[in-house]
Each structure stands twice: as C-alpha cells, then as structure tokens.
Design a protein around this motif. Structure first.
Motif, PDB file in Angstrom:
ATOM      1  N   ARG A 165     -14.152  -2.617  -0.070  1.00 45.41           N
ATOM      2  CA  ARG A 165     -14.804  -2.662   1.245  1.00 45.41           C
ATOM      3  C   ARG A 165     -16.151  -1.958   1.200  1.00 45.41           C
ATOM      4  O   ARG A 165     -17.132  -2.420   1.809  1.00 45.41           O
ATOM      5  CB  ARG A 165     -13.895  -2.027   2.300  1.00 45.41           C
ATOM      6  CG  ARG A 165     -12.798  -2.954   2.817  1.00 45.41           C
ATOM      7  CD  ARG A 165     -12.278  -2.453   4.156  1.00 45.41           C
ATOM      8  NE  ARG A 165     -11.626  -3.528   4.890  1.00 45.41           N
ATOM      9  CZ  ARG A 165     -10.308  -3.667   5.025  1.00 45.41           C
ATOM     10  NH1 ARG A 165      -9.500  -2.790   4.444  1.00 45.41           N
ATOM     11  NH2 ARG A 165      -9.797  -4.662   5.735  1.00 45.41           N
ATOM     12  N   ASP A 175      -4.444 -12.563   0.205  1.00 49.56           N
ATOM     13  CA  ASP A 175      -4.872 -11.367  -0.554  1.00 49.56           C
ATOM     14  C   ASP A 175      -6.378 -11.337  -0.787  1.00 49.56           C
ATOM     15  O   ASP A 175      -6.855 -11.131  -1.908  1.00 49.56           O
ATOM     16  CB  ASP A 175      -4.143 -11.292  -1.898  1.00 49.56           C
ATOM     17  CG  ASP A 175      -2.633 -11.151  -1.734  1.00 49.56           C
ATOM     18  OD1 ASP A 175      -2.209 -10.434  -0.817  1.00 49.56           O
ATOM     19  OD2 ASP A 175      -1.902 -11.766  -2.523  1.00 49.56           O
ATOM     20  N   ASP A 179      -4.510   0.613  -2.177  1.00 46.59           N
ATOM     21  CA  ASP A 179      -5.319   1.290  -1.171  1.00 46.59           C
ATOM     22  C   ASP A 179      -6.676   1.735  -1.710  1.00 46.59           C
ATOM     23  O   ASP A 179      -7.714   1.541  -1.057  1.00 46.59           O
ATOM     24  CB  ASP A 179      -4.577   2.510  -0.625  1.00 46.59           C
ATOM     25  CG  ASP A 179      -3.377   2.154   0.240  1.00 46.59           C
ATOM     26  OD1 ASP A 179      -3.246   0.963   0.590  1.00 46.59           O
ATOM     27  OD2 ASP A 179      -2.597   3.057   0.562  1.00 46.59           O
ATOM     28  N   TRP A 186      -8.376  -9.077   0.229  1.00 45.64           N
ATOM     29  CA  TRP A 186      -8.702  -7.719  -0.166  1.00 45.64           C
ATOM     30  C   TRP A 186      -7.672  -7.264  -1.191  1.00 45.64           C
ATOM     31  O   TRP A 186      -6.522  -7.709  -1.157  1.00 45.64           O
ATOM     32  CB  TRP A 186      -8.670  -6.761   1.021  1.00 45.64           C
ATOM     33  CG  TRP A 186      -9.818  -6.852   1.973  1.00 45.64           C
ATOM     34  CD1 TRP A 186      -9.750  -7.148   3.294  1.00 45.64           C
ATOM     35  CD2 TRP A 186     -11.209  -6.610   1.697  1.00 45.64           C
ATOM     36  NE1 TRP A 186     -10.998  -7.120   3.867  1.00 45.64           N
ATOM     37  CE2 TRP A 186     -11.906  -6.793   2.907  1.00 45.64           C
ATOM     38  CE3 TRP A 186     -11.914  -6.261   0.550  1.00 45.64           C
ATOM     39  CZ2 TRP A 186     -13.285  -6.634   3.001  1.00 45.64           C
ATOM     40  CZ3 TRP A 186     -13.292  -6.108   0.646  1.00 45.64           C
ATOM     41  CH2 TRP A 186     -13.970  -6.285   1.854  1.00 45.64           C
ATOM     42  N   ARG A 202      -8.874  -1.258  -2.485  1.00 49.72           N
ATOM     43  CA  ARG A 202      -9.327  -1.888  -1.243  1.00 49.72           C
ATOM     44  C   ARG A 202     -10.452  -1.091  -0.593  1.00 49.72           C
ATOM     45  O   ARG A 202     -11.427  -1.661  -0.082  1.00 49.72           O
ATOM     46  CB  ARG A 202      -8.150  -2.051  -0.282  1.00 49.72           C
ATOM     47  CG  ARG A 202      -8.502  -2.867   0.968  1.00 49.72           C
ATOM     48  CD  ARG A 202      -7.253  -3.284   1.728  1.00 49.72           C
ATOM     49  NE  ARG A 202      -6.480  -2.140   2.212  1.00 49.72           N
ATOM     50  CZ  ARG A 202      -5.330  -1.725   1.686  1.00 49.72           C
ATOM     51  NH1 ARG A 202      -4.813  -2.345   0.632  1.00 49.72           N
ATOM     52  NH2 ARG A 202      -4.690  -0.697   2.199  1.00 49.72           N
ATOM     53  N   GLU A 215     -13.721 -10.737   7.055  1.00 52.46           N
ATOM     54  CA  GLU A 215     -12.694  -9.823   7.556  1.00 52.46           C
ATOM     55  C   GLU A 215     -11.694 -10.564   8.444  1.00 52.46           C
ATOM     56  O   GLU A 215     -10.481 -10.323   8.364  1.00 52.46           O
ATOM     57  CB  GLU A 215     -13.349  -8.684   8.334  1.00 52.46           C
ATOM     58  CG  GLU A 215     -14.103  -7.676   7.479  1.00 52.46           C
ATOM     59  CD  GLU A 215     -13.168  -6.659   6.829  1.00 52.46           C
ATOM     60  OE1 GLU A 215     -11.938  -6.883   6.777  1.00 52.46           O
ATOM     61  OE2 GLU A 215     -13.687  -5.630   6.363  1.00 52.46           O
ATOM     62  N   PHE A 216     -12.180 -11.452   9.271  1.00 52.08           N
ATOM     63  CA  PHE A 216     -11.300 -12.256  10.124  1.00 52.08           C
ATOM     64  C   PHE A 216     -10.332 -13.065   9.278  1.00 52.08           C
ATOM     65  O   PHE A 216      -9.125 -13.114   9.558  1.00 52.08           O
ATOM     66  CB  PHE A 216     -12.154 -13.180  10.995  1.00 52.08           C
ATOM     67  CG  PHE A 216     -11.372 -14.212  11.755  1.00 52.08           C
ATOM     68  CD1 PHE A 216     -10.743 -13.895  12.955  1.00 52.08           C
ATOM     69  CD2 PHE A 216     -11.264 -15.513  11.275  1.00 52.08           C
ATOM     70  CE1 PHE A 216     -10.014 -14.853  13.650  1.00 52.08           C
ATOM     71  CE2 PHE A 216     -10.540 -16.471  11.971  1.00 52.08           C
ATOM     72  CZ  PHE A 216      -9.913 -16.145  13.165  1.00 52.08           C
ATOM     73  N   ALA A 248      -9.370 -12.464   6.213  1.00 50.21           N
ATOM     74  CA  ALA A 248      -8.432 -11.573   5.522  1.00 50.21           C
ATOM     75  C   ALA A 248      -7.299 -11.155   6.441  1.00 50.21           C
ATOM     76  O   ALA A 248      -6.137 -11.051   6.007  1.00 50.21           O
ATOM     77  CB  ALA A 248      -9.169 -10.352   4.993  1.00 50.21           C
ATOM     78  N   GLU A 249      -7.612 -10.913   7.703  1.00 50.36           N
ATOM     79  CA  GLU A 249      -6.578 -10.514   8.657  1.00 50.36           C
ATOM     80  C   GLU A 249      -5.700 -11.695   9.058  1.00 50.36           C
ATOM     81  O   GLU A 249      -4.477 -11.567   9.155  1.00 50.36           O
ATOM     82  CB  GLU A 249      -7.230  -9.897   9.892  1.00 50.36           C
ATOM     83  CG  GLU A 249      -7.914  -8.574   9.618  1.00 50.36           C
ATOM     84  CD  GLU A 249      -8.654  -8.039  10.824  1.00 50.36           C
ATOM     85  OE1 GLU A 249      -8.727  -8.750  11.855  1.00 50.36           O
ATOM     86  OE2 GLU A 249      -9.179  -6.908  10.736  1.00 50.36           O
ATOM     87  N   ARG A 250      -6.322 -12.836   9.287  1.00 53.99           N
ATOM     88  CA  ARG A 250      -5.582 -14.010   9.753  1.00 53.99           C
ATOM     89  C   ARG A 250      -4.724 -14.609   8.643  1.00 53.99           C
ATOM     90  O   ARG A 250      -3.704 -15.221   8.895  1.00 53.99           O
ATOM     91  CB  ARG A 250      -6.569 -15.047  10.292  1.00 53.99           C
ATOM     92  CG  ARG A 250      -5.949 -16.262  10.951  1.00 53.99           C
ATOM     93  CD  ARG A 250      -5.141 -15.896  12.185  1.00 53.99           C
ATOM     94  NE  ARG A 250      -5.973 -15.393  13.267  1.00 53.99           N
ATOM     95  CZ  ARG A 250      -6.521 -16.155  14.211  1.00 53.99           C
ATOM     96  NH1 ARG A 250      -6.349 -17.470  14.171  1.00 53.99           N
ATOM     97  NH2 ARG A 250      -7.227 -15.606  15.176  1.00 53.99           N
ATOM     98  N   HIS A 251      -5.166 -14.440   7.398  1.00 55.28           N
ATOM     99  CA  HIS A 251      -4.459 -15.034   6.248  1.00 55.28           C
ATOM    100  C   HIS A 251      -4.118 -13.932   5.250  1.00 55.28           C
ATOM    101  O   HIS A 251      -4.586 -13.944   4.102  1.00 55.28           O
ATOM    102  CB  HIS A 251      -5.328 -16.109   5.596  1.00 55.28           C
ATOM    103  CG  HIS A 251      -5.671 -17.228   6.519  1.00 55.28           C
ATOM    104  ND1 HIS A 251      -4.842 -18.304   6.730  1.00 55.28           N
ATOM    105  CD2 HIS A 251      -6.764 -17.419   7.316  1.00 55.28           C
ATOM    106  CE1 HIS A 251      -5.403 -19.132   7.604  1.00 55.28           C
ATOM    107  NE2 HIS A 251      -6.560 -18.611   7.974  1.00 55.28           N
ATOM    108  N   ALA A 252      -3.306 -12.997   5.676  1.00 55.73           N
ATOM    109  CA  ALA A 252      -2.954 -11.859   4.823  1.00 55.73           C
ATOM    110  C   ALA A 252      -2.286 -12.298   3.530  1.00 55.73           C
ATOM    111  O   ALA A 252      -2.385 -11.610   2.498  1.00 55.73           O
ATOM    112  CB  ALA A 252      -2.037 -10.905   5.592  1.00 55.73           C
TER     113      ALA A 252
END
Length: 220
Positions: free
Chosen positions: A99, A86, A92, A88, A95, A76-77, A79-83
C-alpha cells in the motif's frame, strides 16, 4: 455485485498510464467489465469524458450506478469488492508495504511523469536526463529491489503474486523500456530489469499493446 455491470472508461492505450492501472488489475483478476475508450487527442475529448464523469478525467469505473473516478480508488474498490482475487498481499507486513508503494506512485515521481510520459509503443532512449528524473528512477529501482528481496521469494512480482502494486508500477516499467532501457547506471543489479520483463511477459500487457497498435492504425 460480482463484476456484472462494470464499465471502465479509459484513454488512449499508447499514452494513458492511469487508464492502464485499473484495466490491468481487472484483466489479470478475470473480473468482467465493459471497456469504453475515449480518444484523448480528439477535439471533443472533454465533452466525451464529461459524459461519463463530472471530474473530466479518465479512468472512471462505473459499478452499476456507482461512479469511482480515481485509479487508486478504483483499485481499492476492486480489492474490497473482490477479496477472493487477492489484489493485495495476504500478509499484513507485505500488504502495508504494498500500500505504501502504491501510494508513493500515486502521489510522487512528478519529474519522471513530466519528462518521460508513457509511450508504450515507442523506443526513445535518452542520453541525458534531468537530475530530478534520475532521482526518481533511482528511487523506483531501489523500491522494486527492496520489495522483491523482502517479499518476492515465492513469485516474480513485487510481492510474489500479482498485486495492486504491480498494476500501479506497470506504466513506470513502460517508461523505462521507452526511455531508459539500461538501468544499471541507476543501481539496478538486474532485479528491476527482470521485473520489467515479468510485467511485459504478461498476456494482459500484450493485449494492451495490441490495443494501442490498433488505435494507432485507426487514427492513421
């Protein structure tokens, strides 16, 4: 931070299923990192792990001086740091399902984990499986088939493109190859078998297996 300073602490590549998950995502996404391997069979294993994490388990990701010590939290980290990577699905609905599938893997399938531990180099087909293990296998096959049918039309992965869900289930694919190479008796119409082939055709998985062989030679 764009990946500089990442250090991933992992266990043995033949058996450490939780280590494979973030390692595979980092490799597939092309995010640079330093790999630190710890022999989980060594007598001083605990001390070596504690030198990297007070939780006493692997994997651990260090991002500079920030420590993340759980496989799904690491994913998750990333995915957020390296949007831009992709990790995820963009859609919508896809995704949300991805998850859910990843979380189910994170918290479930205890019987499969206990009785069919990852041995990525081994081939040990089982003729008899306990009922709870069979139930886990059927659930995984059903889940993979549903994800591929609903979201896999544009590519060979669960949600067409490689995602965190694939990273989470790669060790399960390894378990099936080791212990249950024929999934037809568990409801597979060929979808699950094809998906396993897709994962094991990844160059990153080939690199992981090469690393497992090298560790085995070093230990011998």
């Amino acid at each position: 931070m764009a990946g500089d300073g990442y250090r991933l602490v992992i266990g043995n590549k033949n058996t450490s299923s939780w280590s494979l998950r973030p390692w595979l995502a980092l490799k597939q996404a092309g995010i640079p990192f330093e790999e630190v391997g710890i022999d989980l069979r060594a007598s001083d294993m605990k001390e070596k792990i504690l030198a990297h994490s007070p939780a006493g388990k692997v994997p651990v990701l260090w991002a500079g001086d920030l420590m993340i010590w759980d496989s799904l939290a690491i994913l998750e980290f990333l995915a957020e740091r390296h949007a831009d990577k992709d990790l995820w699905p963009a859609d919508d609905d896809a995704r949300a399902v991805a998850r859910s599938a990843a979380a189910e893997m994170h918290s479930g399938f205890q019987a499969l984990r206990e009785h069919c531990p990852m041995k990525i180099l081994a081939s040990e087909p089982k003729d008899d499986l306990l009922g709870p293990v069979e139930a886990d296998i059927r659930r995984v096959v059903s889940l993979w088939t549903d994800c591929r049918a609903r979201f896999g039309a544009q590519g060979p992965y669960l949600f067409s493109r490689f995602s965190i869900a694939d990273a989470m289930y790669a060790p399960v694919a390894s378990r099936f190859r080791t212990y249950v190479p024929d999934l037809a008796a568990f409801g597979d119409d060929g979808t699950a078998a094809a998906y396993i082939d897709t994962l094991f055709a990844m160059p990153e998985i080939a690199d992981w297996i090469d690393g497992a062989r090298s560790e085995g030679k070093a230990a011998g």
